[in-house]
Design an enzyme around this catalytic site. Sequence first.
Site, short mmCIF file in Angstrom:
data_model
loop_
_atom_site.label_atom_id
_atom_site.label_comp_id
_atom_site.label_asym_id
_atom_site.label_seq_id
_atom_site.Cartn_x
_atom_site.Cartn_y
_atom_site.Cartn_z
N HIS A 22 0.72 -1.23 0.01
CA HIS A 22 -0.07 -0.03 0.15
C HIS A 22 0.98 1.28 -0.04
O HIS A 22 0.36 2.42 -0.61
CB HIS A 22 -0.85 0.02 1.22
N ASP A 123 -5.67 5.89 1.39
CA ASP A 123 -5.76 4.69 1.02
C ASP A 123 -7.42 4.23 1.40
O ASP A 123 -8.34 4.72 2.36
CB ASP A 123 -5.02 3.44 1.75
N SER A 146 -5.75 -1.92 -5.46
CA SER A 146 -6.04 -3.21 -5.94
C SER A 146 -6.62 -3.07 -7.31
O SER A 146 -7.10 -1.99 -7.74
CB SER A 146 -6.38 -4.40 -5.37
N SER A 317 5.14 -9.23 0.20
CA SER A 317 5.63 -8.67 1.53
C SER A 317 5.16 -9.15 2.86
O SER A 317 5.40 -8.83 3.88
CB SER A 317 5.63 -7.23 1.46
O1 LIG Z 1 11.75 -8.76 -3.02
C1 LIG Z 1 11.04 -7.81 -3.46
C2 LIG Z 1 9.68 -8.33 -3.30
C3 LIG Z 1 8.55 -7.21 -3.61
N1 LIG Z 1 9.22 -5.96 -3.66
C4 LIG Z 1 7.83 -5.07 -4.02
O2 LIG Z 1 6.92 -4.96 -2.99
C5 LIG Z 1 5.70 -4.75 -3.52
C6 LIG Z 1 4.80 -5.88 -3.38
O3 LIG Z 1 3.34 -5.55 -3.55
P1 LIG Z 1 2.22 -6.66 -3.90
O4 LIG Z 1 2.75 -7.54 -5.01
O5 LIG Z 1 0.99 -5.68 -4.31
O6 LIG Z 1 2.26 -7.62 -2.71
P2 LIG Z 1 1.86 -7.23 -1.26
O7 LIG Z 1 3.24 -6.78 -0.46
O8 LIG Z 1 1.45 -8.82 -0.83
O9 LIG Z 1 0.51 -6.22 -1.31
C7 LIG Z 1 -0.43 -6.28 -0.47
O10 LIG Z 1 -1.20 -5.25 -1.13
C8 LIG Z 1 -1.82 -5.31 -2.51
C9 LIG Z 1 -2.19 -4.14 -3.10
O11 LIG Z 1 -3.31 -3.81 -2.23
C10 LIG Z 1 -2.49 -6.63 -2.62
O12 LIG Z 1 -2.77 -6.87 -3.93
C11 LIG Z 1 -1.99 -7.57 -2.04
O13 LIG Z 1 -2.73 -9.06 -2.29
C12 LIG Z 1 -1.59 -7.30 -0.74
O14 LIG Z 1 -1.05 -8.74 0.21
C13 LIG Z 1 6.01 -4.69 -5.33
O15 LIG Z 1 5.80 -3.14 -5.61
C14 LIG Z 1 7.40 -5.49 -5.35
O16 LIG Z 1 7.98 -4.68 -6.34
C15 LIG Z 1 10.12 -5.76 -3.88
O17 LIG Z 1 10.48 -4.44 -4.06
N2 LIG Z 1 11.28 -6.58 -3.75
#
Ligand SMILES: O=c1ccn([C@@H]2O[C@H](COP(=O)(O)OP(=O)(O)O[C@H]3O[C@H](CO)[C@@H](O)[C@H](O)[C@H]3O)[C@@H](O)[C@H]2O)c(=O)[nH]1
Length: 495
Positions: A22, A123, A146, A317
């Site tokens: 987020h 948000d 999302s 994450s």
């Molecule tokens: O090694 C890593 C892994 C991830 N990322 C970043 O972390 C973010 C991860 O975001 P996302 O893919 O949306 O996953 P989550 O962190 O799980 O996000 C939460 O928030 C999102 C947006 O609301 C939802 O879609 C997900 O289900 C929810 O778990 C992205 O920008 C990635 O580029 C990094 O920079 N490095």
Amino acid sequence: MDNSGCRRRQRLVLFPIPFQGHINPMLQLANILHSNGFSITIIHTNFNSAYTSNYPHFTFRPILDNDPKVNNLSKLGSRGAGDILSGVVLLNQYGEESLRQELDQMLMASKQEQEPIVCLITDALWYFTQSVADSLKLPRIVLRTSSLLCFLVFASVPFLDDQGYFKQVNSLFDEEIIDSDLKNIILASDKNKFKKTGSVKSVKDLEERVLEIPVLKVKDISKMKIKGQTDPSAKILAKMVTQTKASSGIIWNSFKELEEPELEKIHKEFPIPSFLIGPFHKYFPASFSSLLEPDRSFITWLDEQAPNSVLYISFGSASQMEKQDFMEVANGLANSKQKFLWVMREGFVKGSEWVEGLPDGFLDLVGERGRIVKWAPQQEVLAHRSTGGFWTHSGWNSTLESICEGVPMICSPFWGDQPLNARFVSDVLKVGVYLENGWEREEIAGTIRRVMVEEESEDIRERAMCLKEKVNVSLMKGGSSYESLGSLVGYISSL
Ligand SMILES: O=c1ccn([C@@H]2O[C@H](COP(=O)(O)OP(=O)(O)O[C@H]3O[C@H](CO)[C@@H](O)[C@H](O)[C@H]3O)[C@@H](O)[C@H]2O)c(=O)[nH]1
């Protein structure tokens, strides 16, 4: 787009939910709006605070930093869905007074500085902020991080529950004891038996499409891990939906060509202005909003690999995995014989600190074929010519980042919007394969080969490259996201 011209400077106050998925889109949005001439203040909690020094052009204001209830959040960490849920509830519960005081002070100061605060952007999950904004006569615009599809499904939870889409699974098994993937398998095989014994009045076929939302299969609903409209997470979603409807508009990290039918429905069901200006991360080079320090030690290794030959693996994450599933993943990966870069966060495997749960001999077996890191510069990895596939948990940011680079996906969702995104990627966009029967090493190895090297992979890659092109067009002058951003800037200026 840069409209920073000679318009009188206006200030926007942005308030992200303090979790990685987020924070990233909110700070990206802040950069986009700043480059369009607005001054930016970010309200944040000290829990999971972004690195403020990376944003010298913004003003940061902490709230709730002396509240002991909220400070307990740092003890929760952000290791799983439960933590996020508790955090969102707690912050919504205790944030009101603190936010009102902070905004009140800012509004008074802004009058003296002759830089009016024109709106609050929060948000969507910050549902408590609507009444605060109303009481201060400050328009509130919502950022939804999302997809539109996901928002429509979340808004339909009570209806879907009334239609029996949740009850069928929950009435049979105790969620605490049996994982929902297992329930699906049992239900699929024993559907007739249950019908005969009359344990359940009508068991829907989990492979069938949801009549009211045909993009989805019945089993996708239970995979969200919401137990129905009385579930605590469903109550949060209901408040989010109601307070979004009461807001002055919605900004989406999506683009029109990606979700055209969903946009039509959103216009009907949410008759407030909607702005699809995404994907946000494409406006600027990779941003600095990571809460963890990315490891870059593998880049030389990645540079040396053949084009499209490396599978990038990251489950976001906040997800966590059971030990036995982790064994299947590791064995499947080893059996696939493909090269890989695997992001394994500390605490990702339940009961383990880091990689100690790997099968004996795994690291020797894969040798130079694989790299494991705790956190990666994901956007850079996806844009790298050697990256040929992305095994993802289907978080929306990861999904968009993959689409933008034309990288085919393997989708393994955990909860929430992720099963919806996975279905969308595999069945609608057809730029990925959904590993939908749980974690099983042979199926994993076969799916990796399907996406990375087998004949089918060429078609998937071709579709992914077409979609990448659509993203680029939408962001160019005259494109849908470009135009929508222009409308958003005009709209905010007129508030
Ligand atoms: O090694 C890593 C892994 C991830 N990322 C970043 O972390 C973010 C991860 O975001 P996302 O893919 O949306 O996953 P989550 O962190 O799980 O996000 C939460 O928030 C999102 C947006 O609301 C939802 O879609 C997900 O289900 C929810 O778990 C992205 O920008 C990635 O580029 C990094 O920079 N490095």
